[in-house]
Design a protein around this motif. Structure first.
Motif, PDB file in Angstrom:
ATOM      1  N   PHE A  73     -13.438  -1.671 -10.289  1.00  0.00           N
ATOM      2  CA  PHE A  73     -13.095  -2.478  -9.110  1.00  0.00           C
ATOM      3  C   PHE A  73     -13.059  -3.963  -9.472  1.00  0.00           C
ATOM      4  CE2 PHE A  73     -15.476  -4.923  -5.774  1.00  0.00           C
ATOM      5  CZ  PHE A  73     -14.411  -5.101  -4.896  1.00  0.00           C
ATOM      6  N   MET A  90      -9.959  -6.618  -9.255  1.00  0.00           N
ATOM      7  CA  MET A  90     -10.009  -7.779  -8.362  1.00  0.00           C
ATOM      8  C   MET A  90      -9.789  -9.090  -9.116  1.00  0.00           C
ATOM      9  SD  MET A  90     -10.297  -6.783  -5.222  1.00  0.00           S
ATOM     10  CE  MET A  90     -11.154  -7.898  -4.099  1.00  0.00           C
ATOM     11  N   PRO A  99      -9.995  11.479  -4.813  1.00  0.00           N
ATOM     12  CA  PRO A  99     -10.884  10.712  -3.937  1.00  0.00           C
ATOM     13  C   PRO A  99     -11.289   9.360  -4.534  1.00  0.00           C
ATOM     14  CG  PRO A  99     -11.521  13.023  -3.962  1.00  0.00           C
ATOM     15  CD  PRO A  99     -10.440  12.869  -4.996  1.00  0.00           C
ATOM     16  N   TYR A 100     -11.482   9.307  -5.827  1.00  0.00           N
ATOM     17  CA  TYR A 100     -11.871   8.044  -6.465  1.00  0.00           C
ATOM     18  C   TYR A 100     -10.691   7.074  -6.538  1.00  0.00           C
ATOM     19  CZ  TYR A 100     -16.408  10.034  -7.241  1.00  0.00           C
ATOM     20  OH  TYR A 100     -17.660  10.572  -7.023  1.00  0.00           O
ATOM     21  N   LYS A 133      -8.436   6.971  -4.164  1.00  0.00           N
ATOM     22  CA  LYS A 133      -8.389   6.449  -2.794  1.00  0.00           C
ATOM     23  C   LYS A 133      -9.451   5.370  -2.582  1.00  0.00           C
ATOM     24  CE  LYS A 133      -5.086   8.883  -0.999  1.00  0.00           C
ATOM     25  NZ  LYS A 133      -3.874   8.251  -0.431  1.00  0.00           N
ATOM     26  N   ALA A 134     -10.617   5.574  -3.176  1.00  0.00           N
ATOM     27  CA  ALA A 134     -11.695   4.593  -3.033  1.00  0.00           C
ATOM     28  C   ALA A 134     -11.261   3.241  -3.610  1.00  0.00           C
ATOM     29  CB  ALA A 134     -12.957   5.096  -3.745  1.00  0.00           C
ATOM     30  N   LEU A 135     -10.682   3.242  -4.802  1.00  0.00           N
ATOM     31  CA  LEU A 135     -10.263   1.973  -5.415  1.00  0.00           C
ATOM     32  C   LEU A 135      -9.056   1.377  -4.693  1.00  0.00           C
ATOM     33  CD1 LEU A 135     -10.793   2.754  -9.222  1.00  0.00           C
ATOM     34  CD2 LEU A 135     -12.157   1.233  -7.761  1.00  0.00           C
ATOM     35  N   TYR A 183      -8.449   1.551  -1.504  1.00  0.00           N
ATOM     36  CA  TYR A 183      -8.973   0.927  -0.284  1.00  0.00           C
ATOM     37  C   TYR A 183      -9.752  -0.339  -0.622  1.00  0.00           C
ATOM     38  CZ  TYR A 183     -11.712   0.417   4.027  1.00  0.00           C
ATOM     39  OH  TYR A 183     -12.296  -0.062   5.161  1.00  0.00           O
ATOM     40  N   ALA A 184     -10.590  -0.255  -1.661  1.00  0.00           N
ATOM     41  CA  ALA A 184     -11.431  -1.410  -2.007  1.00  0.00           C
ATOM     42  C   ALA A 184     -10.576  -2.624  -2.366  1.00  0.00           C
ATOM     43  CB  ALA A 184     -12.361  -1.058  -3.168  1.00  0.00           C
ATOM     44  N   CYS A 185      -9.455  -2.383  -3.047  1.00  0.00           N
ATOM     45  CA  CYS A 185      -8.625  -3.495  -3.539  1.00  0.00           C
ATOM     46  C   CYS A 185      -7.398  -3.753  -2.674  1.00  0.00           C
ATOM     47  CB  CYS A 185      -8.158  -3.211  -4.970  1.00  0.00           C
ATOM     48  SG  CYS A 185      -9.510  -2.896  -6.120  1.00  0.00           S
ATOM     49  N   GLY A 186      -7.134  -2.893  -1.690  1.00  0.00           N
ATOM     50  CA  GLY A 186      -5.923  -3.055  -0.880  1.00  0.00           C
ATOM     51  C   GLY A 186      -4.649  -2.872  -1.687  1.00  0.00           C
ATOM     52  N   ARG A 239     -15.143  -2.911   2.593  1.00  0.00           N
ATOM     53  CA  ARG A 239     -14.553  -2.639   1.274  1.00  0.00           C
ATOM     54  C   ARG A 239     -15.512  -3.063   0.170  1.00  0.00           C
ATOM     55  NH1 ARG A 239      -9.395  -6.092   1.807  1.00  0.00           N
ATOM     56  NH2 ARG A 239      -9.117  -5.508  -0.370  1.00  0.00           N
ATOM     57  N   LEU A 258     -18.913  -2.802  -4.591  1.00  0.00           N
ATOM     58  CA  LEU A 258     -18.308  -1.826  -3.696  1.00  0.00           C
ATOM     59  C   LEU A 258     -19.258  -1.511  -2.539  1.00  0.00           C
ATOM     60  CD1 LEU A 258     -16.837   0.702  -6.262  1.00  0.00           C
ATOM     61  CD2 LEU A 258     -15.515  -0.735  -4.692  1.00  0.00           C
ATOM     62  N   PRO A 299     -15.073   2.354   0.599  1.00  0.00           N
ATOM     63  CA  PRO A 299     -14.338   3.128  -0.405  1.00  0.00           C
ATOM     64  C   PRO A 299     -14.868   4.564  -0.554  1.00  0.00           C
ATOM     65  CG  PRO A 299     -14.762   0.909  -1.200  1.00  0.00           C
ATOM     66  CD  PRO A 299     -15.507   1.045   0.091  1.00  0.00           C
ATOM     67  N   LYS A 332     -13.623   6.587   2.339  1.00  0.00           N
ATOM     68  CA  LYS A 332     -12.227   6.983   2.112  1.00  0.00           C
ATOM     69  C   LYS A 332     -12.149   8.146   1.129  1.00  0.00           C
ATOM     70  CE  LYS A 332     -10.005   4.093   4.690  1.00  0.00           C
ATOM     71  NZ  LYS A 332      -9.106   4.546   5.775  1.00  0.00           N
ATOM     72  N   ALA A 333     -13.009   8.132   0.106  1.00  0.00           N
ATOM     73  CA  ALA A 333     -13.000   9.208  -0.888  1.00  0.00           C
ATOM     74  C   ALA A 333     -13.306  10.551  -0.223  1.00  0.00           C
ATOM     75  CB  ALA A 333     -14.020   8.911  -1.988  1.00  0.00           C
ATOM     76  N   TYR A 379     -10.471  11.741   2.157  1.00  0.00           N
ATOM     77  CA  TYR A 379      -9.332  12.305   1.424  1.00  0.00           C
ATOM     78  C   TYR A 379      -9.696  13.674   0.852  1.00  0.00           C
ATOM     79  CZ  TYR A 379      -5.720  12.727  -2.190  1.00  0.00           C
ATOM     80  OH  TYR A 379      -4.691  13.170  -2.993  1.00  0.00           O
TER      81      TYR A 379
END
Lengths: 270, 270
Positions: A139, A143, A171-172, A174-176, A178-181, B157, B167, B171, B174-175, B178
């Motif tokens: 992440f 960023m 899923p991971y 998706k996590a990144l 979302y975290a970074c847009g 986020r 984090l 995130p 979201k994981a 999904y």
């Protein structure tokens, strides 16, 4: 639904998913799915072309093939389309230097890639290596980039091991995201590019190919969007609700690879 | 933009975010943001009502308040609206027994809740406890439920610690969303229910309140959707691009809480 003869008419090549179709991973490497060793052997004795099309991203192709051969499968490295080698090609083409969040087992595939001073992130099914610390590092790398680029080797939700369902890379990813847009670039199924490269390597057109997989979205939906027919097996991560999926309808559902091969040998173009 | 006098007219109550506004967390508990200790004290000496509205979900309210008092802040547990106690109320109302994926520091908030034979999952900012194994366990619990219910304590986020960006729970929410094909119920900012309970506890209407936070989406956007004015501070996780956010425009941007309090004491309803 139409008769099998109609549904399989003109098939000349078969794309086989590996995990959940040939074997279930797990303790000690996992176990072959009943009937699959013989089914692959029968398919390879037929006139049909065969290629393995996997999103496996924890192991190198070499390790995966060694494991499958130990389980009795007739398979060689050159027959496997996998996301790590495909990603290396893209990184080289675009001059990208990745920060890798991957399982140690697949790291050797990136041996020729410059990972100094990273300008993108590559994530794969890292399993236990999806620690908070490793996720946070990926992440932070993203960023710090002006235009963050994230590659994900597949985007599967989960897979089945002998011990139960396990979170996959999706899923991971998706996590990144979302975290970074941002939106990740997926290398592997269901990316059309990935199916097309498997078809090219097999030498068969989309309309003459069939995909056999356990993932209704990644295997079946992905193949169909490329004009490839697709069967779902009721092994691996298959769940009964898949047969009523709101968006994807397979060209057929079979109990396992053995049944799929029976049908193909009866009805496909021989 | 209108003059501050106009923008702050009629304000009678102030909701204060904690992390990134009062202090930045980190090694040894973190550090107060310059001027914030005095700013809170000045605000509390004024006629304005004050309430702390946080998504902190790693620590119990008791631990959070002890930490802040050690840093010099005038704050007590009864002045804090936080997601863990709000979640406990919901669990009790609906007869739900959670599997908890939370940091050990906040576990005591759930001391009165039955966690046997879980029929839902609660995730909070678990930090290092967001291991693959713990995420996979939460995933497996959800997949075994006929109707999976996931509560997320906030959906931030990331947040800023003294050592860098970290984090947050969002995130990981979201994981799991999904992986399971579900949508989580968010308890905490930006959920309207959460802002409304903070307003109720402060005894001030939305139109007479202002939120001060460092999160353009969770604090500013969330408050505004409830009819609460909102200022963003340029501390904590603030990034310059926030001032050009495509969807959210704060009612004002200030360098820090001290500047916000200067303006409030000049222009708000005294």
């Amino acid at each position: 639904m139409a008769a099998w003869g109609e549904r399989l008419a003109g098939v000349r090549g078969v794309l086989l998913d590996i995990s959940g179709v040939l074997y279930d991973g797990g303790e000690g490497g996992g176990a072959a799915i009943a009937g699959s060793v013989e089914a692959v052997a029968r398919l390879k004795r037929s006139r049909l072309k065969v290629r393995f099309c996997t999103n496996e991203s924890q192991k190198s192709r070499g390790d995966l093939v060694r494991l499958l051969r130990r389980l009795g499968f007739d398979i060689s490295e050159g027959e496997v389309t996998a996301p790590a080698p495909a990603t290396c090609l893209i990184l080289k083409e675009r001059g990208l230097r990745p920060h890798l969040l991957v399982h140690d087992g697949v790291r050797s595939e990136f041996g020729q890639i410059d990972t100094s001073n990273p300008n993108c992130v590559v994530i794969a099914d890292a399993g236990e290596d999806f620690s908070y610390q490793n996720m946070n590092k990926a992440f932070q790398v993203l960023m710090e980039l002006e235009k963050p680029i994230l590659f994900s080797l597949g985007k599967g939700r989960y897979y089945k091991e002998t011990s139960g369902l396990m979170l996959d890379v999706g899923p991971y990813m998706k996590a990144l995201e979302y975290a970074c847009g941002i939106e990740a670039e997926v290398v592997g199924k269901p990316s059309p590019e990935f199916f097309k490269s498997a078809l090219r390597e097999m030498g068969v057109d989309a309309s003459q190919a069939v995909m056999i997989g356990d993932d209704i979205v990644g295997d079946v939906g992905g193949a169909q969007r490329c004009g490839i027919r697709a069967l779902q097996v009721r092994t691996g991560k298959f769940r009964p609700s898949d047969e009523h999926h709101p968006e994807v309808k397979a060209d057929g559902y079979v109990d396992n690879l053995a049944e799929a091969v029976d049908l193909l040998l009866q009805h496909a173009d021989q």
